[in-house]
Scaffold this active site. Structure first.
Site, PDB file in Angstrom:
ATOM      1  N   GLY A   8       0.834  -1.212   0.000  1.00  0.00           N
ATOM      2  CA  GLY A   8       0.000   0.000   0.000  1.00  0.00           C
ATOM      3  C   GLY A   8       0.862   1.252   0.000  1.00  0.00           C
ATOM      4  CB  SER A 138      -5.712   1.172  14.080  1.00  0.00           C
ATOM      5  OG  SER A 138      -6.549   2.266  14.416  1.00  0.00           O
ATOM      6  CE1 TYR A 151      -9.269   0.092   9.596  1.00  0.00           C
ATOM      7  CE2 TYR A 151      -9.707   1.378  11.578  1.00  0.00           C
ATOM      8  CZ  TYR A 151      -8.846   1.000  10.551  1.00  0.00           C
ATOM      9  OH  TYR A 151      -7.570   1.510  10.489  1.00  0.00           O
TER      10      TYR A 151
HETATM   11  P1  NDP Z   1      -4.669   5.555   2.490  1.00  0.00           P
HETATM   12  O1  NDP Z   1      -6.024   5.285   1.952  1.00  0.00           O
HETATM   13  O2  NDP Z   1      -4.052   6.872   2.223  1.00  0.00           O
HETATM   14  O3  NDP Z   1      -3.672   4.411   2.015  1.00  0.00           O
HETATM   15  C1  NDP Z   1      -4.038   3.064   2.005  1.00  0.00           C
HETATM   16  C2  NDP Z   1      -3.091   2.300   1.105  1.00  0.00           C
HETATM   17  O4  NDP Z   1      -3.437   0.903   1.147  1.00  0.00           O
HETATM   18  C3  NDP Z   1      -3.224   2.745  -0.347  1.00  0.00           C
HETATM   19  O5  NDP Z   1      -1.968   2.672  -0.974  1.00  0.00           O
HETATM   20  C4  NDP Z   1      -4.171   1.691  -0.906  1.00  0.00           C
HETATM   21  O6  NDP Z   1      -4.084   1.525  -2.298  1.00  0.00           O
HETATM   22  C5  NDP Z   1      -3.630   0.462  -0.184  1.00  0.00           C
HETATM   23  N1  NDP Z   1      -4.554  -0.648  -0.296  1.00  0.00           N
HETATM   24  C6  NDP Z   1      -5.840  -0.725   0.116  1.00  0.00           C
HETATM   25  N2  NDP Z   1      -6.367  -1.905  -0.211  1.00  0.00           N
HETATM   26  C7  NDP Z   1      -5.381  -2.597  -0.834  1.00  0.00           C
HETATM   27  C8  NDP Z   1      -5.301  -3.882  -1.423  1.00  0.00           C
HETATM   28  N3  NDP Z   1      -6.350  -4.713  -1.414  1.00  0.00           N
HETATM   29  N4  NDP Z   1      -4.128  -4.277  -1.990  1.00  0.00           N
HETATM   30  C9  NDP Z   1      -3.070  -3.450  -2.004  1.00  0.00           C
HETATM   31  N5  NDP Z   1      -3.088  -2.211  -1.483  1.00  0.00           N
HETATM   32  C10 NDP Z   1      -4.233  -1.808  -0.919  1.00  0.00           C
HETATM   33  O7  NDP Z   1      -4.801   5.304   4.055  1.00  0.00           O
HETATM   34  P2  NDP Z   1      -3.695   5.273   5.223  1.00  0.00           P
HETATM   35  O8  NDP Z   1      -2.354   5.586   4.706  1.00  0.00           O
HETATM   36  O9  NDP Z   1      -4.251   6.063   6.326  1.00  0.00           O
HETATM   37  O10 NDP Z   1      -3.790   3.734   5.620  1.00  0.00           O
HETATM   38  C11 NDP Z   1      -2.650   2.882   5.714  1.00  0.00           C
HETATM   39  C12 NDP Z   1      -2.836   1.926   6.869  1.00  0.00           C
HETATM   40  O11 NDP Z   1      -2.867   2.676   8.067  1.00  0.00           O
HETATM   41  C13 NDP Z   1      -4.124   1.116   6.843  1.00  0.00           C
HETATM   42  O12 NDP Z   1      -3.832  -0.209   7.250  1.00  0.00           O
HETATM   43  C14 NDP Z   1      -5.001   1.816   7.867  1.00  0.00           C
HETATM   44  O13 NDP Z   1      -5.947   0.946   8.436  1.00  0.00           O
HETATM   45  C15 NDP Z   1      -3.953   2.240   8.862  1.00  0.00           C
HETATM   46  N6  NDP Z   1      -4.325   3.317   9.777  1.00  0.00           N
HETATM   47  C16 NDP Z   1      -4.725   4.530   9.300  1.00  0.00           C
HETATM   48  C17 NDP Z   1      -5.049   5.546  10.183  1.00  0.00           C
HETATM   49  C18 NDP Z   1      -5.569   6.869   9.739  1.00  0.00           C
HETATM   50  O14 NDP Z   1      -6.141   7.598  10.568  1.00  0.00           O
HETATM   51  N7  NDP Z   1      -5.365   7.283   8.505  1.00  0.00           N
HETATM   52  C19 NDP Z   1      -4.905   5.331  11.633  1.00  0.00           C
HETATM   53  C20 NDP Z   1      -4.511   4.023  12.015  1.00  0.00           C
HETATM   54  C21 NDP Z   1      -4.195   3.066  11.106  1.00  0.00           C
HETATM   55  P3  NDP Z   1      -5.324   1.946  -3.255  1.00  0.00           P
HETATM   56  O15 NDP Z   1      -5.161   3.407  -3.473  1.00  0.00           O
HETATM   57  O16 NDP Z   1      -5.094   1.099  -4.466  1.00  0.00           O
HETATM   58  O17 NDP Z   1      -6.591   1.624  -2.531  1.00  0.00           O
HETATM   59  C1  8X3 Z   2      -7.690   4.603  11.814  1.00  0.00           C
HETATM   60  C2  8X3 Z   2      -7.870   5.543  12.951  1.00  0.00           C
HETATM   61  O1  8X3 Z   2      -9.441   6.176  14.836  1.00  0.00           O
HETATM   62  O2  8X3 Z   2     -10.276   6.337  12.565  1.00  0.00           O
HETATM   63  O3  8X3 Z   2      -7.361   3.326  12.264  1.00  0.00           O
HETATM   64  O4  8X3 Z   2      -9.966   4.205  13.564  1.00  0.00           O
HETATM   65  S1  8X3 Z   2      -9.468   5.559  13.482  1.00  0.00           S
END
Ligand code: NDP
Ligand code: 8X3
Length: 251
Positions: A8, A138, A151
């Site tokens: 990702g 998370s 989630y």
């Molecule tokens: P983004 O949406 O900015 O990035 C998510 C990334 O994951 C993208 O590159 C997306 O690609 C990729 N992805 C999703 N589904 C797939 C798949 N099936 N195969 C390959 N790649 C995939 O979100 P974040 O950067 O915030 O999220 C990254 C991680 O951080 C996640 O696991 C999320 O749960 C976690 N997280 C995020 C938080 C937040 O507040 N933002 C807090 C805590 C944890 P594509 O564009 O192709 O979908």
């Molecule tokens: C992403 C952060 O607080 O929206 O894991 O679940 S929260």
């Protein structure tokens, strides 16, 4: 110099990790679904002197993942750091009203995709007695928040799988880190609300959220800690966030 594989890597935390590990002098295997974006990122980072290869596949596609990892060129086979970052939230509804399809996608990506990558990459680490798995969990995995149900459950699974793996590799020098961010402003909420950008913006209203870079800094720190130090788990919250469900917003 380490070889770092990030899933990702096309957005948010994954992209920030790609940039920070590149700045740190590491070489990168960047994976994601969007081939065009991956190649733009490769160009950006190689222009800055980093060595980068990209693999475009969906982490839910186990056969493709297997094929790409097994077919890595010999000089890229020894992965030092696996950042299991690919993941998403879909929907924010009571558990009794959620979408079956959204549930499947979250479970298949956040749990089964992470497990697939772990299963493919970690045996080499165990064999070499060296390596590091950084899972992006998370705060949502510590306790459920209203309407977060499935989630939150997937991120609780990431915590348990991180703990389980840490136990299973304890006889080796392989390390396992579960990073647990709170509110990070990325594409996360746009995805959660199926492209409703106005609703997504409300998530970060009245609070200074974390950035992808804030999380990437911790990932790079954990990967570069002295060999006898295992950063097992880190909870990273915005200053005005007290927990997954307590957020103090300014008017
Ligand atoms: P983004 O949406 O900015 O990035 C998510 C990334 O994951 C993208 O590159 C997306 O690609 C990729 N992805 C999703 N589904 C797939 C798949 N099936 N195969 C390959 N790649 C995939 O979100 P974040 O950067 O915030 O999220 C990254 C991680 O951080 C996640 O696991 C999320 O749960 C976690 N997280 C995020 C938080 C937040 O507040 N933002 C807090 C805590 C944890 P594509 O564009 O192709 O979908
Ligand atoms: C992403 C952060 O607080 O929206 O894991 O679940 S929260």
């Amino acid at each position: 110099m380490k070889t770092v594989l990030i899933t990702g890597a096309t957005s948010g935390i994954g992209l920030a990790c790609a940039r920070k590990f590149a700045e740190n002098g590491d070489r990168l295997i960047l994976t994601g679904r969007k081939e065009g974006l991956l190649s733009e990122i490769r160009k950006e980072l190689t222009a800055k002197g980093a060595e980068v290869i990209t693999l475009a596949f969906d982490v839910r596609d186990r056969d493709k993942a297997k094929q790409y990892i097994n077919d890595l060129p010999a000089e890229w086979q020894e992965i030092d750091v696996l950042v299991n970052n690919a993941g998403l939230a879909l929907g924010l509804e009571p558990e009794y009203e959620g979408s079956f399809e959204d549930w499947e996608t979250m479970i298949d990506t956040n749990i089964k995709g992470l497990l697939t990558m772990t299963r493919l990459v970690v045996p080499g680490m165990v064999k070499r007695n060296s390596g590091h798995i950084i899972n992006i969990g998370s705060v949502a995995g510590d306790a459920a928040y209203a309407n977060g149900n499935v989630y939150c459950a997937t991120k609780a699974a990431v915590k348990t799988l991180s703990d389980g793996l840490r136990i299973d590799v304890a006889h080796t020098a392989v390390r396992v880190t579960n990073l647990k961010p709170g509110l990070v402003e990325t594409n996360f909420s746009n995805t959660r609300f199926h492209g409703d950008t106005e609703r997504a913006a409300t998530v970060y209203k009245g609070i200074k959220p974390l950035t992808g870079d804030d999380i990437a800094d911790v990932a790079v720190y954990a990967a570069n800690a002295p060999e006898h130090v295992q950063i097992a788990e880190v909870l990273i919250l915005a200053t005005h966030q007290g927990s997954g469900s307590v957020i103090s917003r300014q008017a």
